[in-house]
Design an enzyme around this catalytic site. Structure first.
Site, mmCIF file in Angstrom:
data_model
loop_
_atom_site.group_PDB
_atom_site.id
_atom_site.type_symbol
_atom_site.label_atom_id
_atom_site.label_comp_id
_atom_site.label_asym_id
_atom_site.label_seq_id
_atom_site.Cartn_x
_atom_site.Cartn_y
_atom_site.Cartn_z
ATOM 1 N N LYS C 161 -1.276 -3.148 -4.956
ATOM 2 C CA LYS C 161 -0.503 -1.866 -3.945
ATOM 3 C C LYS C 161 -1.719 -2.080 -2.411
ATOM 4 O O LYS C 161 -2.802 -2.115 -2.783
ATOM 5 C CB LYS C 161 -1.236 -0.993 -4.671
ATOM 6 C CG LYS C 161 -0.797 0.616 -3.564
ATOM 7 C CD LYS C 161 -0.873 1.740 -4.666
ATOM 8 C CE LYS C 161 -1.265 2.522 -5.709
ATOM 9 N NZ LYS C 161 -1.397 3.469 -6.284
ATOM 10 N N SER C 228 3.839 -3.312 -3.120
ATOM 11 C CA SER C 228 3.559 -2.521 -3.214
ATOM 12 C C SER C 228 2.841 -2.594 -1.218
ATOM 13 O O SER C 228 1.803 -2.961 -1.263
ATOM 14 C CB SER C 228 3.994 -1.374 -3.429
ATOM 15 O OG SER C 228 3.247 -1.387 -4.015
#
Lengths: 364, 364, 364, 364
Positions: C161, C228
């Site tokens: 992330k 992400s």
């Protein structure tokens, strides 16, 4: 008693920092908070999780501050979180506190009075039909009574979050086969809540109503309702606002019935009733007097506005609910000069077909 | 010469029945049609095929009526079709005709004058850079000259459909590697068209401009541009409107610069300049005088309006372009009392950042 | 050490009841939870608040169970919540636990090993450029080292992330003027994270990289990254999964590089590497062996798939990111026969242009 | 007689250049064209104008080539244009020609046979009820008879564009009050068309049907229908495809009933029936044999697929119709290795609830 109201900008659905600051500053006593009406940036639909996120943040704050359980918090404070800040509408909340001793003597001036209440839990088959309407009207009437208003004319806003009890596909099919299809959805729950307001304030007589009239006979409507509905909610949460000679403070509320989504005249009249007159837009001083603007919007289901076709209902890429919030939000913001306005949609039985209701609270 | 304008409601992008009726009635002489500005119910984006559909319908009509080829029709008439009737905005078109003999003598009153023109074809690497701006400004100046205006102050609207020549992924990569990435998109084409207007009307001096300023230095802007851009279009189509003492008829145009999307004051001033004053909304008689409302809208890229956050740029489910058209369309409709308004977005170099341009044509 | 993994269906972003039940049953020891990868039903974009809601629910659970502060929880457990369950993709999470003593002796079989880590905090101007890549690669290498793998070939998934530090409009303008426009957005953060994986696993050599290559030279890519990026996140969170002869349990992971979004052959090969072969679809027994499917999807930016045009990039009503998740989710679900698959998009430097990465964990 | 079929990629809804080229080359005799089935890149909903645009382009071409009026063209050729190329689905059309002399003798091999027909015009109150079903079934039966099939088992596709006669808000209210609310919408028109297929092929017996069963009792369904519906269309357009021993050529059609949207097994069986077997994906040679793939998709209204929740019906930002086309399009494209597949949605009474129908035409 006295109501205070605080308009607070938010940076996201879970942003309670502004409220925390006001509590820290002593401006807000958390134990006096009675209601929070909030606009969050979701889509206002089934998959709008901003409401749940905001609720969680508000509840967490009061659980901690008031040393209560989550259930005790929601039994004490009405959180009316509505998703959908389309266009210029700015995410914000209005926090209402109620404090001071109960008053026995009458004052010259009527001031904002607030009362809250809850219906019993509903079962899915009651939603959108007389049982929901009658129970809701009963609770509204008892709240009104508690406010010591001079008359029903002094009620200007009945804000509700309507129940939508959950059900399974199988249950739905069963009711379908009984010839009484379930109405436990946003449309019917909102519509029935609004009709309950109309009944409670005698705008509509019980004898005029039947299950068949709900979300069908739009000549029957409330002038002061502002109802949303929440999937999964079992009971309806109700807040009534009016002006009472037994309440103090510096706030007053007024309302009007919008004839359509571009009804500037009614907006100006509601402001005028609060002593706010102007030529183009409010002055900065006048803007600062406005503490809450609450309206219901509707994409006219007949497909036209002032004789011209609109496309809100035939655009399959974007919901008419989002369009109509965007439209009325823009109109109200442009008149008032402040984009922190609360628009909720749709408006079944809220004002005439294609119209809606509008309430404004101002410092006097 | 004399300009006439006809506002016609449409039932769909390909609906030319209203125009056909006016031709059949003798109200419109098809050979005098110089320009059609239309709002269709698309999304205004890359996959908005309502423009192509409307164009095809308009072209077919004139091909048949004027016995011309399709190319001859588009060389003779400017069709400015803009998709996006969000919210209350109603699909419609305004048809302009230009007739009568050229005038040599001056009149007391200045009346609406219209001229059109086309740039040469652009190559993709010119778009959004000085070559596009200079060529466009040159054509604008020559159109203005032909209108016999008293001064550049009498220009109130420069409507353009900007070129966006097509290119391949490979060509784009090649320009990228040369350190001069292609700008052949809607954003840059619109921005450069608007700057060309500003140059032509001396609102901006050529010496202030460079490729780096395009879509970056938003202190440079036009007050009268209204530019769209169309993927695949090779040349820019230009229409200039102003008030000229050498033209006759009963139409006059006025314009204003919107400071933001809820700038009611400027709207009222533009109307006042056309002799239309009012308290709440226009009277029906006043509404009937308005034949065209043309505005550019913009979701303020700084993320706020009058100090409050908006969410138009952070909502990934709906384009800010659609939101801003919805907002300004609602604001203009609410003031005027008619939803047949033309809003085009975005507004790079059209008025100040977050603002836009507005032109209104009225019968005097 | 031993990894266990639990695939849990969720009824909403904040639904942690399944996890609570497994803890109550003793199946999951909350103090052994090292990572949770979750798919929630948001839009995966800027205004996807389902991630925040899920995070809040997960954190609350561990704060209570482990008697830790919120910060201590997020320093200990990686929560990789990705919004977007388009089409058939079913909201769910996979909970990973790591338990048992560190092993000194080698086993015959290699089993799933998991390590986690965090980069330092980044400033906005580092994102999408070498500083982000180098710091991230360094942390990845140190995690890999801790797993005692035989070789880099045994790394099959690097889930990240990525940081997207916030900045103001003014700061962005300032960097723009310096000729080094900020890249602190989802696209660049994801791209740089993936390149960091490629550097760490020697798929790409540092000497090949420069700031200009990021999100531009797509011949450089990782075969195992799944990145992400989250607006507001200051440091990148990293989880590495591989098969190690020093770890025990019954799980194994395998990966493949998808050539495009309909690359069935690669999916079948990855399954085959885990001993799962079949004709049409997996048998129920085979389905039950699959505990995690993690893929990156991409709407091919060249606009075609296998020579045919696609419209994912030209549809202005719906994001290509949602389309590509829907497509790959449908393809994977149809092969596997289970819709609880994790698809994240876009896939800059994850596999070849228009392709993506795929990792599957199965019980052996 | 002999059917030929041509799969043609399109660059936009109005692109008929591929068809024009095939006519110019002599591959297609325009007077033999009997039907065109096209996928255009719209949203498939009320405001999908790509269908109208494509129709206009096709009609213009045949008006010019065949020297017919527009009405004569649509009375002669079925244009089945369906909007919605979600995900990987590539815009394209399949042009069918029918030529050669009527055959009296039987052949060894059954080949693709096509017949077309039209119902009478319907009035709004007939739609979604028995009158629509009976009239439609009657026309289907007469078409089937004309094809000289061995049995109803040889019918593999009944493609229909269903009537949706227009009505006013007032008319709708009137029928509502009569207790027989109008069903003249896409849902009911499609559902009734599909039931008509089931009746015509004796999959459902007339005695089982009543108005109440339409779009309610989904145990009644057709295995070969593929029905869309078009607002404003007054009569239903019908095309029947089967394999007949009296027809020649090199095409054959087969069909299957999809149990759900990820039913890979049925897709493989349909291909197998056409002699196409494979391990992962079709070989290039096999891909080139496929000339048409026609399927109906459906987001399972029960909210689950293979026991897992899906979110297609609770996502208010994107229509379930677009999701389900995207899903099935991806699944079919991934198996076949070609994204030019035709998916139409929804699938009321087309296969079992949550399933759909699939027909594939291949060169033998």
């Amino acid at each position: 008693m006295e109501v205070k109201a605080f308009k607070i900008a938010t940076s996201g659905p879970a942003d309670v920092s502004g409220l925390q600051r006001l509590i820290a500053d002593g401006a807000i006593n958390p134990s006096e908070v009675i209601c929070i009406i909030a606009k969050t940036e979701g889509n206002g639909g089934t998959n709008d999780f901003t409401r749940e996120l905001a609720m969680r943040a508000f509840e967490d704050l009061f659980v901690e501050r008031l040393k209560l359980t989550r259930q005790e918090v929601v039994d004490r404070i009405i959180f009316s979180v509505s998703g959908g800040c389309e266009g210029v509408v700015s995410p914000h909340c209005v926090v209402f506190t109620r404090g001071g001793a109960a008053l026995n003597e009458r004052h010259d001036k009527k001031r904002l009075a607030i009362g809250i209440g809850f219906t019993r839990e509903f079962s899915p088959e009651e939603i959108g039909r007389l049982p929901q309407i009658e129970e809701t009207a009963k609770v509204i009437r008892s709240i009104i009574e508690s406010l010591k208003l001079d008359s029903e004319k002094d009620v200007h806003l009945i804000q509700m979050k309507g129940a939508i009890p959950s059900f399974s596909y199988v249950e739905a099919e069963a009711w379908e086969k009984k010839g009484k299809p379930l109405r436990s959805d946003m449309v019917y729950s909102r519509g029935a809540s609004a009709l309950a307001s109309a009944i409670a304030l005698k705008e509509v007589d019980s004898s005029q109503l039947s299950d068949d009239k709900v979300c069908r006979d739009f000549d029957l409507f409330s002038s002061v309702a502002s109802c949303s509905a929440k999937p999964g909610l079992k009971r309806t949460e109700i807040m009534v606002m009016g002006n009472s000679p037994y309440w103090t403070g510096d706030l007053e509320i007024n309302h009007g019935v919008l004839k359509d989504m571009i009804d500037v005249s009614t907006v100006r009249q509601v402001l005028k009733g609060l002593g706010i007159t102007f030529e183009d837009q409010l002055s900065p001083e006048q803007v600062s007097r406005i503490v809450g603007v609450f309206a219901k919007s509707e994409a006219d289901p007949r497909g036209t506005i002032r004789g011209r076709r609109h496309t809100m209902l035939t655009d399959d890429d974007f919901s008419d609910t989002r369009y109509s919030r965007c439209v009325l939000g823009a109109v109200l913001s442009s008149i008032i000069g402040d984009t922190a306005v609360y628009i909720s949609t749709r408006a079944e039985h809220h004002g005439p077909l294609g119209g809606g209701t509008l309430a404004i609270i101002a410092k006097m």
